[in-house]
Design an enzyme around this catalytic site. Structure first.
Site, PDB file in Angstrom:
ATOM      1  N   ARG A  20       0.759  -1.168  -0.088  1.00  8.76           N
ATOM      2  CA  ARG A  20       0.445   0.263  -0.235  1.00  8.76           C
ATOM      3  C   ARG A  20       0.602   1.804   0.099  1.00  8.76           C
ATOM      4  O   ARG A  20       0.700   2.271  -1.013  1.00  8.76           O
ATOM      5  CB  ARG A  20      -0.756  -0.013   0.904  1.00  8.76           C
ATOM      6  CG  ARG A  20      -1.606   1.084   1.272  1.00  8.76           C
ATOM      7  CD  ARG A  20      -2.888   0.902   2.259  1.00  8.76           C
ATOM      8  NE  ARG A  20      -3.759   1.741   2.391  1.00  8.76           N
ATOM      9  CZ  ARG A  20      -5.305   2.289   1.558  1.00  8.76           C
ATOM     10  NH1 ARG A  20      -4.932   0.865   0.873  1.00  8.76           N
ATOM     11  NH2 ARG A  20      -5.785   3.064   2.287  1.00  8.76           N
ATOM     12  N   ARG A  85      15.863 -27.026   6.523  1.00  8.02           N
ATOM     13  CA  ARG A  85      15.876 -26.255   7.021  1.00  8.02           C
ATOM     14  C   ARG A  85      16.735 -25.352   7.839  1.00  8.02           C
ATOM     15  O   ARG A  85      16.993 -25.197   8.880  1.00  8.02           O
ATOM     16  CB  ARG A  85      14.980 -26.954   8.352  1.00  8.02           C
ATOM     17  CG  ARG A  85      14.281 -28.428   8.456  1.00  8.02           C
ATOM     18  CD  ARG A  85      12.967 -27.857   7.705  1.00  8.02           C
ATOM     19  NE  ARG A  85      12.761 -27.511   8.521  1.00  8.02           N
ATOM     20  CZ  ARG A  85      11.367 -26.525   8.735  1.00  8.02           C
ATOM     21  NH1 ARG A  85      10.748 -26.227   7.376  1.00  8.02           N
ATOM     22  NH2 ARG A  85      10.426 -25.653   9.907  1.00  8.02           N
ATOM     23  N   THR A 111      31.136 -19.545   7.446  1.00  7.44           N
ATOM     24  CA  THR A 111      29.575 -19.584   7.967  1.00  7.44           C
ATOM     25  C   THR A 111      28.134 -19.177   7.930  1.00  7.44           C
ATOM     26  O   THR A 111      28.821 -18.252   7.003  1.00  7.44           O
ATOM     27  CB  THR A 111      29.673 -19.154  10.016  1.00  7.44           C
ATOM     28  OG1 THR A 111      29.057 -19.468  10.086  1.00  7.44           O
ATOM     29  CG2 THR A 111      29.854 -17.635   9.509  1.00  7.44           C
ATOM     30  N   HIS A 159       1.458  24.575  26.647  1.00  4.91           N
ATOM     31  CA  HIS A 159       0.411  23.855  27.092  1.00  4.91           C
ATOM     32  C   HIS A 159      -0.674  23.774  26.273  1.00  4.91           C
ATOM     33  O   HIS A 159      -1.646  23.968  26.905  1.00  4.91           O
ATOM     34  CB  HIS A 159       0.680  25.068  28.514  1.00  4.91           C
ATOM     35  CG  HIS A 159       1.131  24.607  29.073  1.00  4.91           C
ATOM     36  ND1 HIS A 159       2.216  24.364  30.186  1.00  4.91           N
ATOM     37  CD2 HIS A 159       2.099  25.714  29.305  1.00  4.91           C
ATOM     38  CE1 HIS A 159       3.446  24.742  30.694  1.00  4.91           C
ATOM     39  NE2 HIS A 159       3.001  26.066  30.305  1.00  4.91           N
ATOM     40  N   SER A 286     -14.783  12.294   5.090  1.00  2.00           N
ATOM     41  CA  SER A 286     -15.766  11.923   5.443  1.00  2.00           C
ATOM     42  C   SER A 286     -17.129  11.378   4.902  1.00  2.00           C
ATOM     43  O   SER A 286     -17.352  11.725   4.319  1.00  2.00           O
ATOM     44  CB  SER A 286     -16.653  12.406   6.502  1.00  2.00           C
ATOM     45  OG  SER A 286     -17.830  11.258   6.967  1.00  2.00           O
ATOM     46  N   ARG A 300      -1.762  10.178   8.994  1.00  2.00           N
ATOM     47  CA  ARG A 300      -1.051   8.405   8.491  1.00  2.00           C
ATOM     48  C   ARG A 300       0.471   8.431   9.421  1.00  2.00           C
ATOM     49  O   ARG A 300       0.893   7.472   9.421  1.00  2.00           O
ATOM     50  CB  ARG A 300      -1.102   8.295   7.002  1.00  2.00           C
ATOM     51  CG  ARG A 300      -0.829   6.947   5.932  1.00  2.00           C
ATOM     52  CD  ARG A 300      -0.426   6.952   4.484  1.00  2.00           C
ATOM     53  NE  ARG A 300      -1.604   7.391   4.323  1.00  2.00           N
ATOM     54  CZ  ARG A 300      -1.809   7.659   3.122  1.00  2.00           C
ATOM     55  NH1 ARG A 300      -0.729   7.682   1.909  1.00  2.00           N
ATOM     56  NH2 ARG A 300      -2.894   7.266   2.191  1.00  2.00           N
ATOM     57  N   SER A 331      16.950 -14.331  14.486  1.00  2.00           N
ATOM     58  CA  SER A 331      16.633 -14.516  13.143  1.00  2.00           C
ATOM     59  C   SER A 331      15.152 -14.190  13.252  1.00  2.00           C
ATOM     60  O   SER A 331      15.192 -12.887  11.957  1.00  2.00           O
ATOM     61  CB  SER A 331      17.171 -15.686  12.561  1.00  2.00           C
ATOM     62  OG  SER A 331      17.036 -15.686  11.635  1.00  2.00           O
ATOM     63  N   ARG A 335      14.542 -10.302  10.878  1.00  2.00           N
ATOM     64  CA  ARG A 335      13.489 -10.383   9.524  1.00  2.00           C
ATOM     65  C   ARG A 335      12.343  -9.310   9.644  1.00  2.00           C
ATOM     66  O   ARG A 335      11.791  -8.024   8.855  1.00  2.00           O
ATOM     67  CB  ARG A 335      12.986 -12.093   9.019  1.00  2.00           C
ATOM     68  CG  ARG A 335      14.041 -12.919   9.219  1.00  2.00           C
ATOM     69  CD  ARG A 335      13.678 -14.483   8.293  1.00  2.00           C
ATOM     70  NE  ARG A 335      14.683 -15.532   8.705  1.00  2.00           N
ATOM     71  CZ  ARG A 335      15.082 -15.550   7.568  1.00  2.00           C
ATOM     72  NH1 ARG A 335      14.753 -15.077   6.309  1.00  2.00           N
ATOM     73  NH2 ARG A 335      15.974 -16.706   7.951  1.00  2.00           N
TER      74      ARG A 335
END
EC number: 4.3.2.2
Length: 481
Positions: A20, A85, A111, A159, A286, A300, A331, A335
């Site tokens: 979006r 996996r 690694t 204020h 509206s 927004r 991990s 992500r």
């Protein structure tokens, strides 16, 4: 309705941050194509470095890897990961499938974090490089607005109660100053990023020391030859310190706080009918109230800024629970939070740019509000003028106290206009200064050095920090939604 399992994009949840709001550039930066394409490049650079330092790697193997950097079979990789996996090994196998000659030397000595962490650092750097010009553009647009309205008096608030006058441009400079701090913070966070480097499973480089038969010099050169960021962290565990992520998300959260404050001010000003964000010709405020002009862009920004501000809690908690050289509970969290932080920052900056390019000012409303409040603020000036004309300060103070309370009762109890000046004009006691009342009530005399502050601030502190981004200042933002 599509049946479950059918390839219907509308039948699956998609993050609104991508579907979006976010720009194509930032969405790509956190895409799988960018991620896994970078993994392959890192494997290539490692192989090139190892070959240059004497390991048995051929030119043919290097050329094969180079030819397949973007030839990624994502379906195969997904199937491999489901079986193994392990995402890195799944992509090692997928890369090896299209590079059979190079298969034996892909990921040699490395690694998982060699590709995982180093890619993350590259993506974070590139994310900052996308955000910084956008932030600079927002500052530039607001600086133009502040310059245009530097001299326009406006009622100040403390204020959220009427206070001394300021100017429309000076108030905007308060927003700009916060954003300039954010610009500096983002630049610093980007420039502080380093490369994890080539350090093996627990950061000791033991695997590479074995590969090069104990030659420490070659191990050091391997890291130097394969970095994509100018410096590498001198020490790491299996991962780079997760405190780095805290620093990254902290500056983005701080940016979120700045934008939330700015857009809250705009929403309040819209309620006062002094300033409004852009409102499109066919925009509907509206569904039930056709007359409404809701500040939906500012709303927004506030909504997403709240999300951005909370995301810093993720890396704080992740860094706190990394046991010894690392645990894998970082991990899945990373992500989500790293990508969402940059995507959210990208969205609110684009939205704020759109707002800043179309702010509408209503001078007559601003003037009316000043007229309602200024008479009370002018009481001290009236006292000083009366004393200069030979009056007694205490007597004058009492007269003004009585008249101001009478005028306040008209405003608060009867809903009338502030008639304090009319009462002063009708009171013979103040006849020595009746001719001065108009000048004593000139709004520009109540704004102090606001306009001079605007000019000096924009010239000395704002425009100079925008110079590196000058070539990227063009182009208006049109929001898709």
């Amino acid at each position: 309705m599509a049946a479950p399992g059918e390839e219907d994009v509308m039948a699956r949840y998609r993050s609104p941050l991508v579907s979006r709001y976010a720009s194509a550039e930032m969405a790509y930066n956190f895409s799988e194509r960018k991620k896994f394409g970078t993994w392959r490049r890192l494997w290539l650079y490692l192989a090139q470095a190892e070959k240059s330092l004497g390991l048995s790697i051929t030119d043919e193997q290097i050329r094969e890897m180079e030819a397949n950097l973007d030839n990624i079979d994502f379906k195969m990789a997904a199937e491999e990961e489901k079986k193994l996996r392990h995402d890195v090994m799944a992509h090692v196998h997928t890369f090896a499938h299209c590079c059979p000659k190079a298969a034996a030397i892909i990921h040699l000595g490395a690694t998982s974090c060699y590709v995982g962490d180093n890619t993350d650092l590259i993506v974070l750097r590139d994310g900052f490089n996308l955000l910084l010009p956008k932030l600079a553009r927002v500052i530039s647009r607001l600086a133009d607005f502040a310059e245009k309205y530097a001299d326009m008096p406006a009622l100040g608030f403390t204020h959220y109660q009427p206070a001394q006058l300021t100017t429309v441009g000076k108030r905007c400079c308060l927003w700009i100053q916060d954003l300039c701090i954010d610009l500096q913070n983002l630049e610093r966070a980007r420039d502080d990023l380093r490369f994890r480097g080539v350090k093996g499973t627990t950061g000791t480089q033991a695997s590479f020391l074995q590969l090069f038969e104990g030659d420490h010099s070659k191990v050091r050169q391997t890291t130097q030859a394969s970095v994509l960021i100018s410096r590498a962290y001198m020490v790491t565990g299996q991962t780079y310190s997760r405190k780095v992520d805290i620093g990254v998300l902290a500056v983005l959260a701080s940016l979120g706080a700045s934008i939330h404050k700015i857009c809250t001010d705009i929403r309040l000003l819209a309620n006062l009918k002094e300033i409004e964000e852009p409102f499109e010709k066919d925009q509907i405020g509206s569904s039930a109230m056709p007359y409404k002009r809701n500040p939906m862009r500012s709303e927004r920004c506030c909504s997403l800024a709240r999300h951005l501000m909370t995301l810093v809690m993720d890396p704080l908690q992740t860094a706190a629970v990394q046991w010894f050289e690392r645990t894998l509970d970082d991990s899945a969290n990373r992500r989500v939070c790293l990508a969402e932080a940059f995507l959210t920052a990208d969205i609110i900056l684009s939205t704020l740019q759109n707002i800043s390019e179309g702010l509408v000012v209503y001078p007559k409303v601003i003037e009316r509000r000043i007229r309602q409040e200024l008479p009370f603020m002018a009481t001290e000036n009236i006292i000083m003028a009366m004393v200069k004309a030979g009056g007694n300060r205490q007597d004058c103070h009492e007269k003004i106290r009585v008249l101001s309370q009478q005028a306040a009762a008209v405003v608060k109890q009867e809903g009338g206009d502030n008639d304090f000046i009319a009462r002063v004009s009708a009171d013979p006691y103040f006849s020595p200064i009746h001719k001065q009342l108009e000048s004593l009530l000139d709004p520009s005399s109540f704004t102090g050095r606001a306009s001079q502050q605007v000019a000096k601030f924009l010239k000395e502190e704002v425009r100079p920090v925008l110079i590196p981004y000058q070539s990227k200042m063009g182009g208006k933002i049109e929001l898709a939604l």
